[in-house]
Enzyme design. Structure first.
Site, PDB file in Angstrom:
ATOM      1  N   LYS A   1       0.869   3.706   6.905  1.00 33.71           N
ATOM      2  CA  LYS A   1       0.217   4.577   5.932  1.00 33.71           C
ATOM      3  C   LYS A   1       0.697   6.004   6.177  1.00 33.71           C
ATOM      4  O   LYS A   1       1.340   6.298   7.179  1.00 33.71           O
ATOM      5  CB  LYS A   1      -1.314   4.554   6.087  1.00 33.71           C
ATOM      6  CG  LYS A   1      -1.969   3.206   5.932  1.00 33.71           C
ATOM      7  CD  LYS A   1      -2.240   2.896   4.471  1.00 33.71           C
ATOM      8  CE  LYS A   1      -2.894   1.533   4.328  1.00 33.71           C
ATOM      9  NZ  LYS A   1      -2.005   0.409   4.540  1.00 33.71           N
TER      10      LYS A   1
ATOM     11  N   SER B   1       0.812  -1.214   0.000  1.00 30.29           N
ATOM     12  CA  SER B   1       0.000   0.000   0.000  1.00 30.29           C
ATOM     13  C   SER B   1       0.844   1.261   0.000  1.00 30.29           C
ATOM     14  O   SER B   1       0.316   2.341  -0.218  1.00 30.29           O
ATOM     15  CB  SER B   1      -0.920   0.004   1.214  1.00 30.29           C
ATOM     16  OG  SER B   1      -0.132  -0.051   2.388  1.00 30.29           O
TER      17      SER B   1
END
Lengths: 181, 217
Positions: free
Chosen positions: B138, B89
């Protein structure tokens, strides 16, 4: 040959300074320092991962917990292993301010249906929710004065930091905290 | 070997019979605790040197590893920790492969957890809100109280107090706040500061704002 009394005093002082066992003192200080560091690390590991102490304050968990002055043992192993269920009193980081740690009772785990009073004291209206995956529903025992999941919704299980099941102070109330369903 | 300091007031003469009897009794006492032979050598009048076997070496290795482990856990909890990246991600800032050794390894600092003060664009580690056992990495896009624009629609939402909005750099393969909403700051485990493996990517992880996003207000 010193030429003045102050120069003589100066050279005596310097000689005395040289006579102090600096290396030995440094050696002893660093070994004491190392021992203290090891001790502090051991205290951290135990109080963060095994068993800690908590001093909850506030009216939201009356009558189970006093407004102040209670000392509780916090089990840090159970939350990590998932051994937390409805009826347990847990410590969690507040979802409104992560620097605050709050104590509340778990009313529902993921998938459970929880029915709660919407506006305690003013009306009898209740609402029913299903707790989402990975979350828990927490409520204070004193629903008239508690900021909990009724206001901030179900909280992720990852915010739970400890389970409190035993009180060690005051002496008149030493014992386990009742686990209500 | 273990050195015991003791004074033997009545042992000024090392060969005296009292001295010899004392040493014999003490040897017999210590032999109960040692697997190998215990010898007491009168090196000088106020020192007794014990020669013990291999068992004490194992004990000192065990003690050193427990101490090292305790200090390591404390440092990893409070100051800096090392994490291996799994998942795609955050490509291309950080990549992962199937084996842990060839995926990126990063350094994360824990000092930010003292006051929970973060900046927009920080890369953070946090527990997944729907599974507390998984840790995600993230980028922080929205701080508490900010209004941010959802990328897909033209909706504008406010990040609640005590929460933050996170998104992965690789938008196509990132399961983030666009799916599970803003996350409580209390789930954050640390802030990623450096990549330390592979050697070609060693360096700081910079605070970055995604190019096509309107900054929040």
């Amino acid at each position: 040959e010193p030429s003045s009394p102050s120069a003589a005093a100066m050279s005596r002082f310097v000689r005395r300074l040289a006579g102090i066992p600096w290396r030995q003192i440094a050696g002893e200080a660093s070994s004491v320092g190392l021992l203290m560091a090891q001790g502090l690390c051991a205290v951290h590991v135990v109080s963060e991962h095994v068993l800690g102490v908590a001093f909850p304050r506030g009216p939201s968990m009356l009558p189970a917990l006093n407004m102040a002055g209670d000392v509780l043992l916090t089990d840090k192993v159970s939350p990590r292993r998932g051994w937390v269920g409805p009826g347990d009193v847990v410590l969690l980081l507040s979802p409104e301010d992560p620097r605050k740690i709050v104590a509340k009772r778990v009313l529902g785990m993921e998938g459970d249906e929880v029915t709660y009073p919407v506006d305690a004291g003013n009306s009898d209206a209740t609402k029913t929710v299903v707790v989402p995956q990975g979350h828990i529903w927490v409520q204070g025992d004193n629903i008239y004065s508690s900021n909990d999941s009724r206001q901030f919704g179900p909280v992720p299980y990852g915010l739970v930091k400890g389970k409190m099941s035993y009180r060690i102070w005051p002496p008149s109330r030493i014992g386990s905290i009742d686990s209500k369903e | 070997s273990l050195r015991l300091h003791g004074t033997e007031e009545d042992c000024s003469d090392r060969t005296s019979s009292q001295c010899i009897r004392f040493r014999a009794q003490f040897t017999a006492f210590l032999q109960c605790f040692c697997t190998s032979e215990v010898q007491i050598l009168p090196v000088c009048s106020d020192r007794i040197v014990l020669i013990m076997g291999a068992r004490s070496q194992l004990w000192s290795i065990a003690k050193m590893s427990v101490t090292g482990g305790v200090i390591g856990v404390t440092i990893s909890d409070r100051y800096v920790t090392v994490v291996a990246i799994k998942g795609h991600s955050m490509h291309p800032t950080m990549t992962a492969t199937d084996s842990a050794l060839r995926g990126d390894i990063v350094l994360a600092e824990k000092a930010c957890l003292d006051q929970y003060k973060f900046s927009r664009g920080d890369v953070i580690l946090f527990k997944c809100p729907s599974n507390h056992k998984e840790v995600f990495v993230k980028r922080l896009i929205g701080l508490p109280g900010e209004w941010i624009q959802l990328p897909a629609s033209s909706e504008i939402i406010k990040v609640p107090q005590g929460h933050c909005w996170v998104e992965g750099d690789n938008a196509a393969r990132s399961w983030d706040s666009r799916s599970f909403g803003p996350i409580p700051l209390g789930l954050i485990n640390g802030r990623v500061t450096h990549i330390i493996w592979p050697p070609s990517k060693i360096g700081r992880v910079e605070r970055k704002w995604p190019e096509d996003r309107i900054p929040p207000f």
